[in-house]
Write a protein that holds these residues in place. Structure first.
Motif, mmCIF file in Angstrom:
data_model
loop_
_atom_site.group_PDB
_atom_site.id
_atom_site.type_symbol
_atom_site.label_atom_id
_atom_site.label_comp_id
_atom_site.label_asym_id
_atom_site.label_seq_id
_atom_site.Cartn_x
_atom_site.Cartn_y
_atom_site.Cartn_z
ATOM 1 N N THR A 48 -126.271 45.044 -68.229
ATOM 2 C CA THR A 48 -125.726 43.876 -68.938
ATOM 3 C C THR A 48 -124.202 44.054 -69.096
ATOM 4 O O THR A 48 -123.460 43.114 -69.107
ATOM 5 N N GLY A 49 -123.582 45.069 -68.669
ATOM 6 C CA GLY A 49 -122.131 45.247 -69.067
ATOM 7 C C GLY A 49 -121.259 45.404 -68.019
ATOM 8 O O GLY A 49 -121.664 44.810 -66.733
ATOM 9 N N THR A 50 -120.100 45.584 -67.747
ATOM 10 C CA THR A 50 -119.077 45.892 -66.737
ATOM 11 C C THR A 50 -118.616 47.553 -67.165
ATOM 12 O O THR A 50 -118.648 47.917 -68.035
ATOM 13 N N LEU A 51 -117.946 47.976 -65.982
ATOM 14 C CA LEU A 51 -117.493 49.269 -66.024
ATOM 15 C C LEU A 51 -116.091 49.436 -67.082
ATOM 16 O O LEU A 51 -115.413 48.420 -66.931
ATOM 17 N N HIS A 52 -116.228 50.470 -67.866
ATOM 18 C CA HIS A 52 -114.993 50.793 -68.509
ATOM 19 C C HIS A 52 -114.351 51.914 -67.965
ATOM 20 O O HIS A 52 -114.710 52.550 -67.131
ATOM 21 N N MET A 53 -113.367 52.343 -68.778
ATOM 22 C CA MET A 53 -112.650 53.448 -68.432
ATOM 23 C C MET A 53 -113.588 54.543 -68.259
ATOM 24 O O MET A 53 -112.967 55.547 -67.520
ATOM 25 N N GLY A 54 -114.255 54.809 -69.246
ATOM 26 C CA GLY A 54 -115.182 56.139 -69.219
ATOM 27 C C GLY A 54 -116.168 56.039 -67.755
ATOM 28 O O GLY A 54 -116.167 57.094 -67.254
ATOM 29 N N HIS A 55 -116.445 54.966 -67.175
ATOM 30 C CA HIS A 55 -117.174 55.006 -66.117
ATOM 31 C C HIS A 55 -116.183 55.218 -64.941
ATOM 32 O O HIS A 55 -116.538 56.192 -64.032
ATOM 33 N N ALA A 56 -115.015 54.731 -64.932
ATOM 34 C CA ALA A 56 -113.826 55.251 -63.988
ATOM 35 C C ALA A 56 -113.440 56.483 -64.026
ATOM 36 O O ALA A 56 -113.415 57.453 -63.058
ATOM 37 N N PHE A 57 -113.846 57.220 -65.169
ATOM 38 C CA PHE A 57 -113.123 58.490 -65.388
ATOM 39 C C PHE A 57 -114.559 59.322 -64.484
ATOM 40 O O PHE A 57 -114.376 60.249 -63.679
ATOM 41 N N ASN A 58 -115.729 59.067 -65.073
ATOM 42 C CA ASN A 58 -116.817 59.721 -64.404
ATOM 43 C C ASN A 58 -117.121 59.657 -62.968
ATOM 44 O O ASN A 58 -117.317 60.337 -62.323
ATOM 45 N N GLN A 59 -117.056 58.104 -62.656
ATOM 46 C CA GLN A 59 -116.886 58.008 -61.242
ATOM 47 C C GLN A 59 -115.902 58.776 -60.291
ATOM 48 O O GLN A 59 -116.071 59.296 -59.081
ATOM 49 N N THR A 60 -114.742 58.857 -60.910
ATOM 50 C CA THR A 60 -113.753 59.594 -59.904
ATOM 51 C C THR A 60 -114.141 60.792 -59.903
ATOM 52 O O THR A 60 -114.101 61.496 -58.564
ATOM 53 N N ILE A 61 -114.588 61.796 -60.677
ATOM 54 C CA ILE A 61 -115.229 63.014 -60.743
ATOM 55 C C ILE A 61 -116.338 63.112 -59.670
ATOM 56 O O ILE A 61 -116.157 63.867 -58.725
ATOM 57 N N ASN A 62 -117.225 62.242 -59.786
ATOM 58 C CA ASN A 62 -118.174 62.129 -58.739
ATOM 59 C C ASN A 62 -117.935 61.768 -57.387
ATOM 60 O O ASN A 62 -118.497 62.585 -56.602
ATOM 61 N N ASP A 63 -117.197 61.008 -57.154
ATOM 62 C CA ASP A 63 -116.757 60.697 -55.888
ATOM 63 C C ASP A 63 -115.860 61.803 -55.428
ATOM 64 O O ASP A 63 -116.085 62.036 -54.173
ATOM 65 N N SER A 64 -115.044 62.429 -56.054
ATOM 66 C CA SER A 64 -114.172 63.470 -55.483
ATOM 67 C C SER A 64 -114.996 64.661 -55.144
ATOM 68 O O SER A 64 -114.755 65.102 -53.999
ATOM 69 N N LEU A 65 -116.026 64.894 -55.749
ATOM 70 C CA LEU A 65 -117.043 65.847 -55.302
ATOM 71 C C LEU A 65 -117.739 65.723 -54.176
ATOM 72 O O LEU A 65 -117.834 66.624 -53.435
#
Length: 972
Positions: A48-65
């Protein structure tokens, strides 16, 4: 010369590389059993939503790994997906229908579900678009939605299996109930906060007429369902009354006085009412004491027919006022006190939650399964024996505390959106669970056959006739209308997304996954349940590591929320956003106009015209720099500006390196040791300076630190190590040294310098790629061919280029010491320039004595770095003293340094005197302030300490100027 753009413009770079990578298929995993594997699951955002800064933080970690392991040659899979978010999605679509003058009941279940699917397509595409803008290297070929056919089949399969094992059951239990949704809700959807309320003290007369007990309650309306009053067994005040009866006011029935250690003797009067059907703790008391359960509220929180007629049909809060008034009229209201109480509200609707006794479906957490162990036991064991590891380690205590006190899991929701429970009921209310209605009918038939056989054995003709008639009529089944808790389907994603129950290659290579990256707020709701379900159904753990990161808050530490007006869309930071439209909620250019007040206030000072487009790399670098273990993050937009500057610095450094290396001999030809030996044709082909060897050694240290940072999930250490190396060592020092070496060195030194420049830069780009993929890809395409590395990347470029590995044997201690001395000498020269008020453009000679061997080699570098006209070395102390009699002298190790400037001694003494007088005045003012007892008593300690520091600095500067003036006067 390279076609590298004049300046760093992230938008064009991202628009080029993002689609190119996705189209190339480089994000899809290799399935090579001979290689190590890395896998991670994206915590699925609500559709239902859109990504917020918490998603950006989590996804930066995931993508870097993910990018790091892909570059290391692993089979690499990052599984993306979205969650159907039962409650949130149904609310959104119902509100849309309300705006159109419709309701879901008017549409019917099937048409309503179609509307939700339509909304899912619109909202889900927003999320995936944001992920692409972030540069997430997910395997889009493995993308899922929790209500896809494949995942839905797994949900049904697991439900049927658990039911057949006796681990799913239906029963009447107390649950969190939202009277607006008319559904049970999980603890995650409940937010409890302290609010102002009242404590009502009510007299319950003893049935024998000997007096009364005064009961304290915060919810008088629930007294209509009381089935006991309760005291502590050790409370001497009431010991004689235990076992007696009291008359329940307004209800004309008696209830017992019981004793239980749950009672807090200090709360109210030490006597509390017990309403098992409307209070979680009272429910447990009722179970212990065998009390009846009398529910007095309807599902929409109105008084039902179990209550006296005077209150039936009233809303719970209207009834509360009426009950309190009636108690007062009867003289039974002893007192009303203001009271702070914790009120549970549904996060989605804002309604006060009612504990409600309803029929629900549950998963039995502590009941042994077919293997003799319960679901919870297995999940506890795999953490205890280290198969699943929490990072940071302290979060295992949170996990264990919940697991060791776990209650059966309510998995049913009274909604229309979600996985409908695969259960059917016959006319008698018997339940039949199956994968579909046909299987349920078969189970009905089997049960009926068993009953018929039993009737025949019992020779019960009437029962037999009735059952035969029922068999002739066939199954009359009605499906359960409830849906499953959203967390039930998401608990299956570690294996359902990899093809279970089929033994797919993905299941073999990527279960367990390497790491789950998530926030601490869903340890109970998602992490624990994934462990429980995966261990139960597959016999494997879902993941090896659980990396728990902090939550992203605004720069003041406040939770980001729409109601607070401090939410930012990551894409707004990537693309930029003007602040003027924030004041106009009609602006179509802003995705979140409700953020206007706080966003404008927080950014107008630094960015008066709006937030500039920082680009995805700068945002990702910012997030990586925040990624410490487990701490909450106070996100500051200014940090993005700093990392945007870093990207500019890297861009400009690359332009310089390419300008000096493209088309030049960079010493990349490979020669044998014999060819390079003395007398060989390539002896002296390259001459590496101490600075060349130093920067190479520093690079090895960075590579080692980065490897350690990734292994420990310390992306902040990874980001900071690379940042410091690139900005401070490579750009600010080595490039400046390289300029001098290229300009003044011979061919062998120039060749070695170019090789060091280009190879170091190329390595840095590969090291930095997991954090900042776009800029590194753009630069690497130009740098790699010049560095002789192009072929290693292949068609996919830097994405699969080998990640740098430290070679610590290349660290040269002597070169480190040499450059440390060079830095100290240059720093001393810069300090002397500052003391003497020399402009940066003014070039003067440097006079030195001592450490002659160093200056013989370093003089050209010192001259360039300290902006000198020349370096003159003295061998005689007397000559040096005479030459420096009118100038300050600095000491660096065994050397002494001075800048030679012809000055007007008298004018300089006068200037110094004025400055000394000014400083004396500043010292006097500061000392007077510190001598003021009122100031010292009232000012914060930090302010007082700052004032003392100012005095010390003023005195130090004044004394140094006095020494300088005295030296000038003596020499004159």
């Amino acid at each position: 010369m390279s076609d590298l753009a004049k300046s760093f413009e992230p938008a064009a770079i991202e628009a080029h590389w993002g689609p190119l990578w996705e189209k190339s298929g480089v994000y899809e995993p290799t399935l090579d059993a001979s290689k190590p594997s890395f896998a991670t699951q994206l915590p699925p955002p609500n559709v239902t939503g859109t990504l917020h800064m918490g998603h950006a933080f989590n996804q930066t970690i995931n993508d870097s790994l993910t990018r790091y392991h892909r570059m290391r040659g692993f089979n690499t899979l990052w599984v993306p997906g979205t969650d159907h978010a039962g409650i949130a999605t149904q609310i959104v679509v119902e509100r849309q229908l309300q705006d159109q003058g419709q309701s879901r009941h008017e549409l019917g279940r099937e048409k309503f579900a179609a509307k939700v699917w339509q909304w899912k397509q619109e909202s889900g595409s927003t999320i995936t678009r944001q992920m692409r803008r972030m540069g997430d290297s997910v395997s889009w070929g493995h993308e899922y939605f929790t209500m896809d056919d494949k995942l839905s089949k797994v949900v049904t399969d697991t439900f049927v299996k658990l039911y057949d094992e006796g681990l799913i059951y239906r029963g009447k239990r107390l649950v969190n109930w939202d009277p607006v949704l008319k559904s049970a809700v999980s603890d995650l959807e409940v937010e409890s906060s302290e609010e102002d309320g009242f404590l009502w003290l009510i007299r319950y007369p003893l049935a024998d007429g000997s007096g009364s007990l005064v009961v304290a309650t915060t919810r008088p309306e629930t007294m209509l369902g009381d089935t006991a009053v309760m005291v502590h067994p050790d409370d001497e005040r009431y010991a004689a009354l235990i076992g007696k009866q009291v008359t329940l006011p307004l209800c004309n029935r008696t209830i017992p006085v019981i004793a239980d250690e749950y009672v807090d003797r200090e709360f109210g009067t030490g006597v509390v009412k017990v309403t098992p059907a409307h209070d979680t703790n009272d429910y447990a008391v009722g179970q212990r004491h065998g009390l009846p359960m009398i529910g007095v509220l309807t599902l929409d929180a109105k008084i039902n027919d179990n209550a006296p007629a005077a209150y039936r049909g009233m809303d719970r809060f209207v009834a509360r006022k009426r009950i309190v008034g009636d108690l007062e009229d009867l003289g039974l209201l002893a007192e009303v006190k203001r009271h702070k109480l914790v009120v549970p509200r549904c996060e989605r609707t804002g309604q006060i939650i009612e504990p409600m006794l309803t029929d629900q479906w549950f998963v039995a957490m502590s009941q042994p399964g077919r293997d003799g162990r319960s679901i919870a036991e297995k999940a506890i064991e795999v953490v205890q024996d280290g198969q699943v590891r929490f990072v940071p380690e302290q979060w295992v205590n949170t996990y264990n505390q919940w697991m060791n006190n776990i209650q059966d899991w309510c998995i049913s929701r009274q909604l229309w959106w979600g996985h409908q429970i695969p259960a059917w009921y016959d006319e008698e209310g018997n339940v039949f669970v199956g994968h579909d209605e046909h299987e349920a009918a078969q189970r009905w038939q089997l049960a009926l056959d068993n009953r018929i056989a039993a009737a025949r054995v019992a020779n019960d003709a009437m029962q037999l006739r009735m059952l035969e008639n029922r068999r002739a009529a066939g199954p009359q089944l009605k499906r359960d209308e409830d849906v499953l808790d959203t967390w039930y389907s998401s608990a299956m994603v570690p294996f359902s997304t990899l093809g279970w129950p089929e033994e797919t290659p993905e299941l073999g290579l990527f279960l367990p996954s390497t790491v789950l990256v998530t926030g601490f707020d869903i340890i109970f709701f998602w992490v624990a349940r994934m462990i429980m379900m995966t261990t139960h159904f597959t016999g494997r753990v879902p993941f090896r590591d659980v990396y728990i990161h902090g939550l992203v808050r605004d720069s003041h530490g406040q939770k980001m929320s729409k109601s607070e007006g401090n939410v930012l869309d990551p894409v707004d930071l990537i693309d930029g956003i003007a602040l003027a439209p924030l004041l106009d909620k009609r602006s179509s250019g802003l995705r979140r106009p409700e953020t206007a007040p706080k966003v404008r206030e927080a950014t107008k000072k630094e960015f008066p015209d709006g937030i500039p487009g920082f680009g995805a790399d700068a945002l990702r670098f910012t997030m990586a720099s925040y990624a410490t273990l487990g701490r909450n993050i106070n996100f500051d937009v200014k940090r993005c500006a700093g990392y945007r500057n870093f990207c500019n610095k890297l861009w400009n450094a690359t332009k310089f390196v390419l300008m000096n290396c493209e088309g030049q001999d960079c010493g990349l030809k490979e020669h044998s040791k014999e060819e390079c030996a003395p007398g060989g044709p390539f002896h002296g082909y390259m001459s590496f300076s101490p600075a060349d060897r130093w920067i190479t050694g520093e690079l090895q240290r960075v590579e080692a630190a980065v490897e350690k940072g990734f292994a420990e999930y310390r992306l902040d250490n990874v980001a900071n190590a690379i940042y410091q190396f690139v900005w401070d060592e490579y750009c600010d020092w080595y490039i400046e040294i390289a300029k001098a070496q290229i300009q003044s060195g011979d061919e062998s030194q120039q060749r070695a310098t170019r090789r060091t420049l280009i190879r170091t830069l190329e390595t840095v780009l590969r090291a930095l790629h997991p954090i900042t993929p776009f800029i590194t890809a753009e630069l690497w395409e130009r740098v790699a061919p010049v560095a002789g590395r192009k072929a290693s990347g292949g068609e996919h470029g830097i994405v699969v280029a080998p990640y740098p590995q430290a070679q610590l044997e290349k660290i040269d201690g002597q070169a480190d010491a040499w450059v440390a001395k060079l830095k100290a000498v240059v720093g001393a020269c810069r300090n002397l320039r500052s003391e003497m008020n020399l402009s940066p453009a003014e070039r003067v000679p440097l006079l030195t004595i001592g450490d002659e061997a160093f200056f013989d080699v370093a003089a050209p570098l010192v001259k360039a770095l300290a902006k000198l006209s020349n370096v003159q070395h003295f061998g005689d102390d007397a000559a040096f003293a005479q030459a420096t009699r009118n100038t300050p002298v600095a000491v660096v190790g065994d050397a002494r340094l001075a800048l030679h400037v012809e000055i007007d001694v008298a004018a300089e003494i006068e200037r110094l005197g004025k400055e000394i007088k000014r400083l004396d005045g500043e010292i006097a003012k500061a000392e007077a302030k510190l001598a003021n007892e009122s100031f010292v008593a009232r000012a914060p300690a930090a302010v007082v300490e700052q004032e003392k520091q100012r005095v010390a600095e003023f005195r130090s500067t004044r004394d140094r100027l006095r020494d300088q003036a005295q030296g000038l006067a003596t020499s004159a």
